[in-house]
Every structure is written in C-alpha cells, then in structure tokens.
Design a protein around this motif. Structure first.
Motif, mmCIF file in Angstrom:
data_model
loop_
_atom_site.group_PDB
_atom_site.id
_atom_site.type_symbol
_atom_site.label_atom_id
_atom_site.label_comp_id
_atom_site.label_asym_id
_atom_site.label_seq_id
_atom_site.Cartn_x
_atom_site.Cartn_y
_atom_site.Cartn_z
ATOM 1 N N ALA A 115 0.848 -1.203 0.000
ATOM 2 C CA ALA A 115 0.000 0.000 0.000
ATOM 3 C C ALA A 115 0.873 1.239 0.000
ATOM 4 C CB ALA A 115 -0.912 0.011 1.233
ATOM 5 N N VAL A 116 0.492 2.214 -0.817
ATOM 6 C CA VAL A 116 1.121 3.534 -0.801
ATOM 7 C C VAL A 116 0.079 4.538 -0.330
ATOM 8 C CG1 VAL A 116 2.230 5.344 -2.157
ATOM 9 C CG2 VAL A 116 2.670 2.945 -2.704
ATOM 10 N N HIS A 117 0.396 5.243 0.730
ATOM 11 C CA HIS A 117 -0.487 6.298 1.244
ATOM 12 C C HIS A 117 0.186 7.628 0.933
ATOM 13 C CE1 HIS A 117 -1.155 2.699 3.929
ATOM 14 N NE2 HIS A 117 -2.383 2.907 3.454
ATOM 15 N N ALA A 118 -0.030 8.087 -0.299
ATOM 16 C CA ALA A 118 0.683 9.278 -0.764
ATOM 17 C C ALA A 118 0.379 10.495 0.087
ATOM 18 C CB ALA A 118 0.333 9.546 -2.232
ATOM 19 N N GLU A 119 -0.887 10.608 0.514
ATOM 20 C CA GLU A 119 -1.263 11.782 1.302
ATOM 21 C C GLU A 119 -0.620 11.781 2.690
ATOM 22 O OE1 GLU A 119 -4.373 8.557 1.866
ATOM 23 O OE2 GLU A 119 -3.099 9.339 0.263
ATOM 24 N N ASP A 120 -0.257 10.602 3.175
ATOM 25 C CA ASP A 120 0.393 10.478 4.482
ATOM 26 C C ASP A 120 1.906 10.323 4.368
ATOM 27 O OD1 ASP A 120 -2.006 10.575 5.958
ATOM 28 O OD2 ASP A 120 -2.373 8.452 5.583
ATOM 29 N N LEU A 121 2.412 10.266 3.155
ATOM 30 C CA LEU A 121 3.839 10.072 2.901
ATOM 31 C C LEU A 121 4.364 8.815 3.590
ATOM 32 C CD1 LEU A 121 5.239 13.734 3.136
ATOM 33 C CD2 LEU A 121 4.857 12.377 1.072
ATOM 34 N N ASP A 122 3.662 7.679 3.359
ATOM 35 C CA ASP A 122 4.194 6.412 3.856
ATOM 36 C C ASP A 122 3.821 5.287 2.905
ATOM 37 O OD1 ASP A 122 1.779 4.895 4.749
ATOM 38 O OD2 ASP A 122 1.597 6.450 6.263
ATOM 39 N N VAL A 123 4.495 4.169 3.060
ATOM 40 C CA VAL A 123 4.288 2.999 2.214
ATOM 41 C C VAL A 123 4.435 1.749 3.074
ATOM 42 C CG1 VAL A 123 6.733 2.864 1.550
ATOM 43 C CG2 VAL A 123 5.007 1.843 0.063
ATOM 44 N N VAL A 124 3.664 0.690 2.728
ATOM 45 C CA VAL A 124 3.744 -0.588 3.428
ATOM 46 C C VAL A 124 4.295 -1.620 2.448
ATOM 47 C CG1 VAL A 124 2.507 -2.323 4.763
ATOM 48 C CG2 VAL A 124 1.742 0.071 4.811
ATOM 49 N N VAL A 125 5.372 -2.300 2.834
ATOM 50 C CA VAL A 125 6.038 -3.248 1.938
ATOM 51 C C VAL A 125 6.346 -4.548 2.661
ATOM 52 C CG1 VAL A 125 7.114 -1.389 0.619
ATOM 53 C CG2 VAL A 125 8.377 -2.445 2.506
ATOM 54 N N GLN A 126 6.514 -5.604 1.871
ATOM 55 C CA GLN A 126 7.057 -6.847 2.402
ATOM 56 C C GLN A 126 8.583 -6.744 2.440
ATOM 57 O OE1 GLN A 126 5.101 -9.705 -0.352
ATOM 58 N NE2 GLN A 126 4.035 -10.501 1.455
ATOM 59 N N PRO A 127 9.235 -7.593 3.215
ATOM 60 C CA PRO A 127 10.677 -7.423 3.451
ATOM 61 C C PRO A 127 11.557 -7.684 2.241
ATOM 62 C CG PRO A 127 9.897 -9.450 4.465
ATOM 63 C CD PRO A 127 8.674 -8.697 4.037
ATOM 64 N N LEU A 147 7.599 4.176 -7.037
ATOM 65 C CA LEU A 147 7.106 5.443 -6.497
ATOM 66 C C LEU A 147 7.311 6.625 -7.431
ATOM 67 C CD1 LEU A 147 8.494 5.155 -2.855
ATOM 68 C CD2 LEU A 147 6.083 4.959 -3.520
ATOM 69 N N ARG A 148 8.198 6.491 -8.396
ATOM 70 C CA ARG A 148 8.652 7.639 -9.179
ATOM 71 C C ARG A 148 7.499 8.417 -9.813
ATOM 72 N NH1 ARG A 148 12.466 5.289 -12.864
ATOM 73 N NH2 ARG A 148 13.828 5.183 -11.032
ATOM 74 N N ASP A 149 6.516 7.719 -10.373
ATOM 75 C CA ASP A 149 5.413 8.390 -11.061
ATOM 76 C C ASP A 149 4.500 9.150 -10.104
ATOM 77 O OD1 ASP A 149 6.364 7.405 -13.428
ATOM 78 O OD2 ASP A 149 4.933 5.746 -13.548
ATOM 79 N N GLN A 150 4.633 8.866 -8.807
ATOM 80 C CA GLN A 150 3.804 9.556 -7.816
ATOM 81 C C GLN A 150 4.530 10.739 -7.172
ATOM 82 O OE1 GLN A 150 1.347 6.882 -5.316
ATOM 83 N NE2 GLN A 150 2.399 5.183 -6.335
ATOM 84 N N GLY A 151 5.736 11.016 -7.660
ATOM 85 C CA GLY A 151 6.487 12.148 -7.126
ATOM 86 C C GLY A 151 7.058 11.909 -5.742
ATOM 87 N N LEU A 152 7.257 10.635 -5.387
ATOM 88 C CA LEU A 152 7.737 10.270 -4.054
ATOM 89 C C LEU A 152 9.002 9.424 -4.171
ATOM 90 C CD1 LEU A 152 4.308 9.168 -2.524
ATOM 91 C CD2 LEU A 152 5.464 11.364 -2.162
ATOM 92 N N PHE A 153 9.775 9.375 -3.089
ATOM 93 C CA PHE A 153 10.933 8.468 -3.060
ATOM 94 C C PHE A 153 11.261 8.090 -1.633
ATOM 95 C CE2 PHE A 153 13.179 12.234 -1.924
ATOM 96 C CZ PHE A 153 14.483 11.921 -1.545
ATOM 97 N N PHE A 154 11.959 6.963 -1.508
ATOM 98 C CA PHE A 154 12.468 6.516 -0.208
ATOM 99 C C PHE A 154 13.949 6.843 -0.164
ATOM 100 C CE2 PHE A 154 14.268 3.192 2.600
ATOM 101 C CZ PHE A 154 13.669 3.614 3.770
ATOM 102 N N PRO A 155 14.420 7.640 0.815
ATOM 103 C CA PRO A 155 15.751 8.242 0.710
ATOM 104 C C PRO A 155 16.939 7.406 1.174
ATOM 105 C CG PRO A 155 14.615 9.098 2.637
ATOM 106 C CD PRO A 155 13.636 8.201 1.932
ATOM 107 N N ILE A 156 16.724 6.346 1.931
ATOM 108 C CA ILE A 156 17.878 5.631 2.489
ATOM 109 C C ILE A 156 18.570 4.837 1.382
ATOM 110 C CG2 ILE A 156 18.702 4.076 4.282
ATOM 111 C CD1 ILE A 156 17.346 6.704 5.202
ATOM 112 N N ASP A 157 19.850 5.111 1.199
ATOM 113 C CA ASP A 157 20.585 4.604 0.041
ATOM 114 C C ASP A 157 21.948 4.067 0.469
ATOM 115 O OD1 ASP A 157 21.841 4.140 -2.341
ATOM 116 O OD2 ASP A 157 21.912 6.225 -2.985
ATOM 117 N N PRO A 158 22.012 2.768 0.863
ATOM 118 C CA PRO A 158 23.294 2.214 1.301
ATOM 119 C C PRO A 158 24.234 1.853 0.157
ATOM 120 C CG PRO A 158 21.610 0.537 1.414
ATOM 121 C CD PRO A 158 20.920 1.802 1.001
ATOM 122 N N GLY A 159 23.824 2.100 -1.079
ATOM 123 C CA GLY A 159 24.672 1.774 -2.217
ATOM 124 C C GLY A 159 24.230 0.487 -2.876
#
Length: 468
Positions: free
Chosen positions: A109-121, A132-144
């Motif tokens: 689930a993506v809750h764009a209005e709440d700026l959160d997402v629910v994912v499996q591991p 997420l890109r088409d919704q103008g959102l991104f998840f910022p943690i980037d370990p490489g």
C-alpha cells in the motif's frame, strides 16, 4: 579465512525440521550445497558457515509456520535478504534454516497523502523507488547496494543520504514481526508519532534478526525535490576536506549528501568510471530544494571550501552529470578492487563525532601505511561515518594478520574518540568483540532482552551479544 565461532548443533532437530518443511514447502525448500553456501556469509574474511536448508516463504503465515516448527524442535532460524551485509550476519554457526525473504516482494500500500508505504521485506530499495517515481515520491535511504528493505531494517542501514534524511531508525514507522515462538505482532500503527508503551519498533530496527523476523514494514516517504544539484570539490589533504565538512554542517547548510573519497579512491574512480577528477582527496555533495535554494546552498559551500583550499569546485543540475558522479561513488567497492587485481577487499566502518573526523580519517591512513596495507577510504562524512577497504591476499597469512590488526585498531581508535565501532554495517559476528568495549555493562542488558524474547536462542544465534 578467519574462523568464526561455532555453536553446538542439534542434528536430530535439524533433520526433523527439514523433513517437516520439505513436505510442506516442496521445491521451495532447498538443501543443495551451492545454495546453502550462498546463504552463508561470503563478503568478509570470516569463514562461510552454511545453513542446513534454505526455505522461500511467500507470506507472514508461512514465516510463522517455519519459526513455530523450528521452535518446536529447537533449531536455529536465520533471516536472509539479499546477502549484502558485511559482518557475518547471515552465517549459521549452529546450522539451521535460512529463511530467504526474496519471494515476499510485494508493495502492499502507498499512502501518498500520508507520505508512507507498506512493503514486504523482500522489496528492494531500487524496486520501491522505481514504483514510487510516477507519484512524485521516493524513499531516501541509500546504502549503495540494492539491498532488501527487510535487511536494511534489520541492520539499521544508512548510506549517502543519511546526513539529511537520517537512517532506517528514523524512517521506519511500524513493523510486523514473527517472534521466536511463531506469534505475529505489530509494533505500532501508521500514526507519525506515538507515546503508546515501549518502542518495540526501534528495538527491532537494527536487531539483525536476533529478536524476530520482520515480515512487513511501514516506511516514511519523501517528496521528490523540485531541484537537485550535485557538486564536487578537490582538496590537497583529507584533513582539509574533513574540516570543510565540519564547517558545512556547523554552518547549517541542509546538504542531502556529502561524501569523501581519499586519493586512492579518486584514482580508482577515474580508472573504473572513466572520470577525470584531480588525483587528490575529493568531496561529492548533493543539495535538495527549490531552484534558488540549491543554487544558494552550492554557492555557500563553494565559499566554505575555498577557505580550506578547495579547488576545481563545480556544481551541476544536469541529471546525466549527477548520475555519473553518484554511480561512480556507488561503484567504489568494485573500482577499488582494480587497484590490486585478485585481492579481496575487507570492508569495515566506524563513525565518530564530526569534530573528530579529520583526526580519525588521517589516523586510519597512517595506521594502514604503518602496517603496509593498501586501504582506500570513502565516507558518508556528513555524519562522521567512514569506510576503509584494505585489499589483501587471503592466502598470505601475514597480510591477513595485518588487516586483523588494522580492523581491531580502527574500532578501538574510533571508540576512544567517543565514536562507535560501526556507523552502519552492524555487529553480526565481526564486530562482537568491540561492542562490549564500546558499551560495557549495557551489553548485559542487551543479552537480557535477547533471553526474554528468544529464550531458546534460535533466532540468528551467535550475533550481536553472547547469551550466558
């Protein structure tokens, strides 16, 4: 290879569990030698300790069933994401069952209005951001690495964006977790804040699969910035570059990324990524905001860098140029291996207060030279975290001994500077000796939490703390 501590095996229980799970999961349970070795640890000099079987669940209910079966027969359970961890996290020192989460890879689930997402591991960082890109959102943690989000949560991952957006502990809202007896719990609701009881979400983040198996994650999202600018600047010494970093942070510039490459790393990047950067220490930066904001931030940093002798300063908003620079940074592990073909890179990390960064990095360079090691250094230096990658011949016992001495010294040195033995790699097996040195009696309370939540010691045993 360095021998990791082995734990007593329960061969009778392991055989019983494999027989039961084979009937239940059929081809989704594998016992072949190569797949078992793949699910042991292979990215450090710690010897690979294979599980006895690998099972591929597709739901929380199946994970719970696996854990209940293992608990009944007193058999270890080791969660597995993509295998990119660096401190022996997925080794099986007592054998047991590796639970590979790769088939639990749904974005629920993506809750764009709440700026959160629910994912499996099993969802990976790149998979989520593509979605997420088409919704103008991104998840910022980037370990490489294109790590799984379950693994990133379990190891409290960080990365290049941490200076602005924090680490996984700052971006996980709630978790669904299978506990050691197979019971499924939720640690929180989706509300952005809560004062409801103990913070079990933060307890599970960074627990490395020793307290429970994460089966669902609710994450904070960010809006894709209106404008992004990247900059680079060269310095005559690492000390000058680190002092420019310190001033940048103290000045309050809201930099999104600020990365250090020492001279060895710059040379490797030039060769591997076909760049033409000056062969001196380098800072790579990224600024997020409005068009005017990122231009102002880059200009302000340029003035700070000039104070510390910075040269060849250049900023760009070109997507192609930005991506080229950051891809070179993400490729550093492979690039540095070309400095010594055939050698194995032993990646280790520490983190120190930003005021001690220059001292710590310079000290690490001097110690590597003293031990005769080729050890390029890169770092997420906006938060005082840096990585050294000694390149050694694993068949040369003198070099293996030298890198062991270097890693031990670096951990102890960082702790002496009020830092930590790991800024983002985690403890696993490799950092266990230094955790007690860093935290002292606190580790006894960690062991007490482990004993309370996992009384049989079946969840990733032999990691983080030693059960007494």
């Amino acid at each position: 290879m360095v021998q990791a501590t082995s734990l007593p095996r329960n061969d009778t229980g392991i055989k019983a569990v494999i027989d039961i799970l084979k009937q239940r999961f059929d081809e989704r349970l594998q016992t072949g030698d190569s797949i078992r070795e793949q699910h042991g640890h292979t990215t450090t000099y710690i010897v690979n300790q294979k599980p006895d079987a690998v099972v591929f669940p597709t739901s929380t209910a199946e994970v719970a069933e696996i854990v209940k079966t293992c608990a009944t027969h007193d058999v270890p359970v080791i969660a597995f994401g993509t295998g990119t961890s660096l401190e022996g996290h997925v080794n099986a020192p007592a054998g047991g069952i590796s639970v590979d989460m790769s088939q639990m890879n749904q974005i629920l689930a993506v809750h764009a209005e709440d700026l959160d997402v629910v994912v499996q591991p099993g969802v990976t960082r790149e998979q989520l951001n593509t979605y997420l890109r088409d919704q103008g959102l991104f998840f910022p943690i980037d370990p490489g690495a294109n790590a799984s989000l379950g693994g990133m949560t379990a190891t409290r991952a960080s990365g290049t964006n941490a200076v602005r957006y924090g680490t996984m502990k700052d971006n996980v809202i709630a978790l669904e977790v299978v506990m050691a007896d197979g019971e499924v719990i939720r640690t929180a609701q989706r509300a952005k804040k809560s004062s409801a009881g103990y913070d079990l979400t933060r307890l599970m983040v960074g627990s490395e699969g020793t307290l429970g198996l994460i089966t669902e994650i609710t994450l904070r999202l960010q809006g894709i910035p209106e404008a992004i600018s990247s900059a680079r600047c060269s310095f005559s010494t690492v000390d000058a570059a680190c002092r420019a970093v310190m001033m940048t942070i103290q000045y309050g510039i809201p930099v999104a990324r600020i990365e250090l490459l020492d001279t060895l790393s710059v040379g490797a990047a030039n060769n591997y990524s076909k760049l033409d950067l000056p062969d001196t220490p380098l800072l790579l930066l990224e600024f997020h905001g409005s068009d005017a904001g990122v231009a102002e931030q880059a200009e302000t940093f340029g003035a700070i860098a000039e104070e510390f002798g910075g040269t060849d300063f250049a900023a760009t908003t070109s997507t192609e140029e930005r991506n080229k620079l950051w891809q070179a940074r993400h490729d550093m592990y492979w690039a540095t291996h070309q400095l010594r073909p055939g050698a194995k890179g032993i990646s280790t990390d520490v983190c120190v207060p930003i005021s001690r960064l220059a001292e710590a990095v310079s000290g690490a360079q001097d110690k590597a030279a003293e031990l005769g090691l080729l050890a390029p250094i890169v770092g997420h230096v906006g938060d005082g975290n840096f990585h050294a990658l000694p390149l050694i011949d694993m068949d040369n016992p003198d070099e293996v001994a030298a890198v062991e001495a270097f890693v031990a010294w670096l951990n102890e040195y960082a702790i002496s500077l009020d830092g930590t033995c790991t800024g983002e790699h985690g403890i696993g097996q490799g950092k266990k000796p230094y955790l007690e040195m860093e935290l002292g009696a606190t580790t006894r309370y960690m062991a007490a939490v482990k004993a309370a939540l996992d009384p049989q010691n079946i969840l990733n045993p032999g990691k983080i703390v030693t059960r007494t």
